[in-house]
Scaffold this motif. Structure first.
Motif, PDB file in Angstrom:
ATOM      1  N   TRP A  85     -10.598 -55.827 -15.765  1.00 40.71           N
ATOM      2  CA  TRP A  85     -10.480 -55.807 -17.228  1.00 40.71           C
ATOM      3  C   TRP A  85      -9.026 -55.582 -17.595  1.00 40.71           C
ATOM      4  O   TRP A  85      -8.485 -54.497 -17.394  1.00 40.71           O
ATOM      5  N   SER A  90      -7.092 -57.063 -23.855  1.00 39.57           N
ATOM      6  CA  SER A  90      -8.254 -56.452 -24.502  1.00 39.57           C
ATOM      7  C   SER A  90      -7.862 -55.093 -25.058  1.00 39.57           C
ATOM      8  O   SER A  90      -7.491 -54.194 -24.312  1.00 39.57           O
ATOM      9  N   LEU A  92      -9.803 -52.888 -26.370  1.00 36.34           N
ATOM     10  CA  LEU A  92     -10.751 -51.860 -25.953  1.00 36.34           C
ATOM     11  C   LEU A  92     -10.379 -51.308 -24.577  1.00 36.34           C
ATOM     12  O   LEU A  92     -10.441 -50.094 -24.342  1.00 36.34           O
ATOM     13  N   THR A 120     -12.813 -62.685 -24.728  1.00 36.03           N
ATOM     14  CA  THR A 120     -12.339 -61.841 -23.627  1.00 36.03           C
ATOM     15  C   THR A 120     -13.024 -60.473 -23.647  1.00 36.03           C
ATOM     16  O   THR A 120     -13.733 -60.095 -22.706  1.00 36.03           O
ATOM     17  N   THR A 121     -12.824 -59.712 -24.722  1.00 36.56           N
ATOM     18  CA  THR A 121     -13.449 -58.392 -24.815  1.00 36.56           C
ATOM     19  C   THR A 121     -14.955 -58.509 -24.971  1.00 36.56           C
ATOM     20  O   THR A 121     -15.718 -57.689 -24.435  1.00 36.56           O
ATOM     21  N   HIS A 124     -16.714 -58.459 -21.657  1.00 32.01           N
ATOM     22  CA  HIS A 124     -16.815 -57.152 -20.999  1.00 32.01           C
ATOM     23  C   HIS A 124     -17.853 -56.270 -21.697  1.00 32.01           C
ATOM     24  O   HIS A 124     -18.561 -55.498 -21.035  1.00 32.01           O
TER      25      HIS A 124
END
Length: 267
Positions: A85, A90, A92, A120-121, A124
């Motif tokens: 990640w 991201s 987050l 992207t985020t 996850h």
């Protein structure tokens, strides 16, 4: 009063939380690596030559944005795969590395994501909430929306919505009430966008995560003043911020605000 509420503020930092549960795995065909369960559910740390934040891949064998994947054998019986990640891609992830107390994401949750971009985020979050959860991903750009549609074909817990987040009535037929709203809308009226979506879809006592990009609101004022003004707007509309964290060194003049919505019955 909400306006006088003290918010836990943190400066961003580049570190991994050490309060984790550790278990060892081996990369297939490679050297030993240690995967640690982060204190946030569904988040892990891969410790090797370089530490990396990661989530357990909901769709093993497939990357989303070119991220590295770590394939492992669990007790030599079960293969698992983790996706690295990237905190530079991201916000987050940047907040987690900055030491945020709680991201309020749990398996099975229903999440409304505003400003999903290419996913992207979102991908996850999809890993974290698992197959029993769902993330409604709202994105106005049709170009990014095509990536979201392709992502949702593999990840069935993602519902892509190609629409303007300023007009939640246009997609209300696709949603039920959600447990959390995540907003990453870089617009001057970003606080208003979060507020109207929360009034439509966020359950009482639900949580919010709001990213604030200071330069999108006022490029002449000091970032800390802009963050404070945006938080005041949220507080006037039944948002109770618990924590504010800046995202340096991953993002400049950005902050994330986390908290709870319509908390009267919970206080």
């Amino acid at each position: 009063m909400a306006g006088n509420m003290e918010i836990n503020k943190k400066m961003g930092k580049n570190s991994f939380n050490r309060k984790t549960n550790t278990f060892q795995k081996k990369i297939q065909g490679g050297s030993k690596i240690i995967i640690e369960q982060h204190r946030h559910p569904g988040v892990f740390i891969a410790r090797g030559k370089e530490d990396a934040l990661c989530t357990k891949n909901l769709t093993p064998g497939f990357s989303v944005y070119g991220e590295k994947r770590i394939s492992t054998d669990k007790d030599n019986t079960e293969e698992e795969e983790f996706r690295v990640w990237n905190p530079f891609r991201s916000k987050l992830a940047a907040a987690i590395l900055g030491g945020v107390d709680d991201i309020y994401l749990r398996p099975g949750m229903r999440v409304l994501y505003l400003g999903a971009a290419n996913g992207t985020t979102v991908s996850h979050i999809s890993d974290i909430i698992g197959k029993e959860g769902v993330v409604y991903a709202v994105e106005f750009s049709h170009r990014s929306g095509r990536d979201l549609l392709a992502l949702a074909k593999r990840r069935t817990n993602i519902v892509p919505i190609i629409e303007d987040a300023r007009h939640p009535q246009k997609y209300r037929m696709f949603l039920s009430m959600v447990d959390l709203i995540f907003s990453d809308v870089a617009q001057p009226d970003q606080a208003r966008i979060v507020i109207i979506n929360a009034h439509h879809f966020l359950r009482t006592g639900g949580h919010f995560i709001v990213t604030i990009k200071a330069s999108c609101i006022d490029s002449t004022a000091e970032a800390s003043l802009i963050f404070a003004r945006e938080i005041q707007k949220l507080q006037k509309e039944s948002f109770r911020p618990f924590e504010q964290i800046t995202l340096e060194p991953y993002e400049r003049d950005h902050a994330i605000v986390l908290g709870r919505y319509r908390t009267q019955k919970f206080i």
